[in-house]
Write a protein that holds these residues in place. Structure first.
Motif, mmCIF file in Angstrom:
data_model
loop_
_atom_site.group_PDB
_atom_site.id
_atom_site.type_symbol
_atom_site.label_atom_id
_atom_site.label_comp_id
_atom_site.label_asym_id
_atom_site.label_seq_id
_atom_site.Cartn_x
_atom_site.Cartn_y
_atom_site.Cartn_z
ATOM 1 N N HIS A 133 35.754 -6.832 38.048
ATOM 2 C CA HIS A 133 36.705 -5.992 37.307
ATOM 3 C C HIS A 133 36.921 -4.699 38.094
ATOM 4 O O HIS A 133 36.385 -3.643 37.749
ATOM 5 C CB HIS A 133 36.183 -5.718 35.895
ATOM 6 N N THR A 139 50.554 -9.501 27.909
ATOM 7 C CA THR A 139 49.435 -9.998 28.700
ATOM 8 C C THR A 139 48.401 -10.654 27.783
ATOM 9 O O THR A 139 48.302 -10.336 26.595
ATOM 10 C CB THR A 139 48.761 -8.859 29.484
ATOM 11 N N LYS A 140 47.635 -11.564 28.361
ATOM 12 C CA LYS A 140 46.580 -12.220 27.584
ATOM 13 C C LYS A 140 45.583 -11.198 27.061
ATOM 14 O O LYS A 140 45.052 -11.353 25.952
ATOM 15 C CB LYS A 140 45.870 -13.264 28.457
ATOM 16 N N HIS A 141 45.339 -10.168 27.857
ATOM 17 C CA HIS A 141 44.408 -9.114 27.442
ATOM 18 C C HIS A 141 44.929 -8.402 26.192
ATOM 19 O O HIS A 141 44.167 -8.162 25.252
ATOM 20 C CB HIS A 141 44.199 -8.121 28.573
ATOM 21 N N GLU A 142 46.218 -8.058 26.204
ATOM 22 C CA GLU A 142 46.809 -7.374 25.049
ATOM 23 C C GLU A 142 46.774 -8.256 23.800
ATOM 24 O O GLU A 142 46.479 -7.790 22.702
ATOM 25 C CB GLU A 142 48.256 -6.981 25.361
ATOM 26 N N ARG A 154 44.755 3.246 23.652
ATOM 27 C CA ARG A 154 44.770 2.321 24.785
ATOM 28 C C ARG A 154 44.808 3.064 26.113
ATOM 29 O O ARG A 154 44.168 2.659 27.085
ATOM 30 C CB ARG A 154 45.983 1.376 24.684
ATOM 31 N N ASN A 161 54.393 -6.579 25.220
ATOM 32 C CA ASN A 161 53.364 -5.552 25.127
ATOM 33 C C ASN A 161 53.721 -4.463 24.122
ATOM 34 O O ASN A 161 52.839 -3.893 23.466
ATOM 35 C CB ASN A 161 53.100 -4.942 26.506
ATOM 36 N N SER A 192 44.662 -10.718 23.225
ATOM 37 C CA SER A 192 43.262 -10.831 22.829
ATOM 38 C C SER A 192 42.789 -9.592 22.081
ATOM 39 O O SER A 192 42.103 -9.692 21.049
ATOM 40 C CB SER A 192 42.395 -11.064 24.067
ATOM 41 N N GLU A 193 43.177 -8.406 22.590
ATOM 42 C CA GLU A 193 42.791 -7.158 21.934
ATOM 43 C C GLU A 193 43.389 -7.090 20.530
ATOM 44 O O GLU A 193 42.721 -6.650 19.580
ATOM 45 C CB GLU A 193 43.281 -5.965 22.763
ATOM 46 N N SER A 241 42.090 -8.903 39.229
ATOM 47 C CA SER A 241 41.047 -9.717 38.593
ATOM 48 C C SER A 241 41.443 -11.190 38.522
ATOM 49 O O SER A 241 40.611 -12.081 38.721
ATOM 50 C CB SER A 241 40.759 -9.200 37.181
ATOM 51 N N HIS A 253 45.983 -6.801 34.875
ATOM 52 C CA HIS A 253 44.991 -7.193 35.877
ATOM 53 C C HIS A 253 44.800 -8.705 35.955
ATOM 54 O O HIS A 253 44.464 -9.234 37.017
ATOM 55 C CB HIS A 253 43.643 -6.525 35.565
ATOM 56 N N GLU A 254 45.034 -9.374 34.847
ATOM 57 C CA GLU A 254 44.831 -10.823 34.819
ATOM 58 C C GLU A 254 45.807 -11.552 35.740
ATOM 59 O O GLU A 254 45.554 -12.690 36.155
ATOM 60 C CB GLU A 254 45.006 -11.347 33.390
#
Length: 415
Positions: free
Chosen positions: A82, A276-279, A154, A245, A281-282, A69, A64-65
């Motif tokens: 979001h 992804t940045k989200h992955e 996830r 990922n 970060s998680e 989003s 999404h980044e």
């Protein structure tokens, strides 16, 4: 109940919505948010499902980044909308509540080999057009990478089960533990009356590091590990080689299933990681540690030998990665997971004449998804390499249209 009403109210319903323009499947985001705010769940769900049958899945796994989003105008000076949270709520409820009606059948049989994102998309779309579709899945569950590659913590698996239920409502037959290639060939499928075949078998062969020690007992390939992570005994300290990922999923799974220390070792920096940045970060939030600018040299019984690397700027302004002399060190660990990409398993190609491949063993197709064999189509990771779920859905919709056009000749002749 509007669980994401506050999120929806943040949206200013742009006329030329950048979020929609940057969605690979052109989801009508402002329209969906407006319908959501009006409480028109079924109408919104129908639009989402018909545009993207895997909407409930993509709401979780899309990057999404880089898409909705990441291109929301509200995100320029603050927090973006979001939309994926709203999409997940709508699409999940729609999948739970709808009952699809089996359309009038045209009597034309179609085989779908592989039930990953592309296969599910093609099967659903062709079934709604009246084709007699049979899915051939080599595993015991449908979903492909959704089931066997993305951890359950996830991506909840119940939406995949809901999709299976909807497929069956449309009359789609699902043959599990059915490997196409060595015994049941494409020739056999055509002999049995299938007029066209779709191949969406994904990429399941891991790439090797090609370093000494890679076959040792404490070394595993991440794509294999993710199929049944609960069956592995990795010990307390694990190193994951790679930064996509799949690497993040493997690292997070290792933590989830009991490893005390999990490291991502990558030969470049964090900004170069393909995950992804989200992955990323998680993974950090869950305690995964990062060893950057470390390149694997050799695997030994005690762990893995890593060598320091650095970026250098060339005369033309480009950058190169070089090893730092005398920097090799043993990184002690109990297990090593290799996650540096995947390539297709070529079972179908080896056992079926007429299918050409391109570099990396990927199936060769033209712009319509047609392979080098008449009546056989393909798309998704098996033709493009490991890409996003949404891209497989987009390609699946296009290939479905191509197959439908090709199959019209049989409908006309039968009538």
């Amino acid at each position: 109940m509007l669980n994401n009403l506050n999120e929806a109210n943040k949206c200013i319903i742009c006329k030329n919505a950048r979020c929609q323009k940057n969605c690979p499947i052109d989801t009508p985001i402002p329209q969906i948010i407006s319908l959501y705010k009006e409480g028109k769940f079924e109408e919104a769900g129908k639009i989402l499902f018909e545009n993207n049958p895997l909407s409930a899945i993509c709401a979780v796994v899309c990057p999404h980044e880089n898409q909705c989003s990441g291109n929301c105008i509200k995100g320029i000076k603050g927090e973006p909308v979001h939309f994926h949270d709203i999409e997940y709520e709508i699409s999940t409820k729609y999948l739970e509540n709808i009952k699809l009606q089996k359309p009038k059948q045209n009597g034309i049989k179609v085989a779908v080999v592989g039930s990953g994102p592309a296969g599910i998309t093609v099967a659903l779309n062709l079934a709604t057009r009246g084709y007699d579709v049979t899915i051939f899945e080599k595993n015991e569950k449908i979903g492909g990478i959704l089931t066997y590659g993305i951890p359950g913590f996830r991506l909840p698996k119940f939406n995949i089960k809901l999709l299976e239920k909807r497929l069956k409502e449309l009359g789609v037959k699902i043959k599990i533990n059915a490997l196409i290639g060595p015994v049941v060939t494409l020739n056999k499928l055509f002999e049995d009356g299938y007029k066209s075949i779709f191949i969406g078998t994904g990429v399941w062969n891991p790439k090797r590091l090609n370093i000494k020690g890679e076959t040792f007992g404490h070394v595993h390939y991440a794509i294999d590990y993710l199929k049944t992570p609960n069956r592995y005994d990795l010990g307390s300290k694990v190193v994951v080689i790679g930064a996509g990922n799949v690497a993040m999923d493997a690292a997070r799974s290792a933590k989830y299933f009991g490893a005390k220390e999990v490291y991502i070792a990558y030969r470049r920096g964090v900004d170069d990681m393909t995950a992804t940045k989200h992955e990323i970060s998680e993974a950090k939030e869950e305690g995964v540690l990062f060893e950057t600018f470390k390149s694997p040299v050799e695997i030994v019984d005690e762990g893995i030998i890593l060598e320091d690397t650095k970026k250098v700027v060339n005369e033309d302004g480009s950058t190169s990665l070089v090893s730092i002399p005398d920097s090799k060190k043993l990184f002690e660990c109990d297990s090593i997971l290799i996650a540096i990409s995947q390539v297709p398993k070529n079972t179908i190609v080896i056992n079926n004449k007429g299918l050409d491949v391109k570099q990396g063993g990927l199936l060769l197709t033209n712009e319509t998804g047609l392979t080098t064999r008449e009546g056989v189509y393909a798309c998704g990771d098996v033709t493009n390499g490991a890409k996003t779920v949404i891209q497989a859905v987009v390609d699946g919709k296009k290939v479905c249209d191509s197959m439908d056009k090709y199959l019209q000749q049989f409908i006309k002749s039968d009538n």
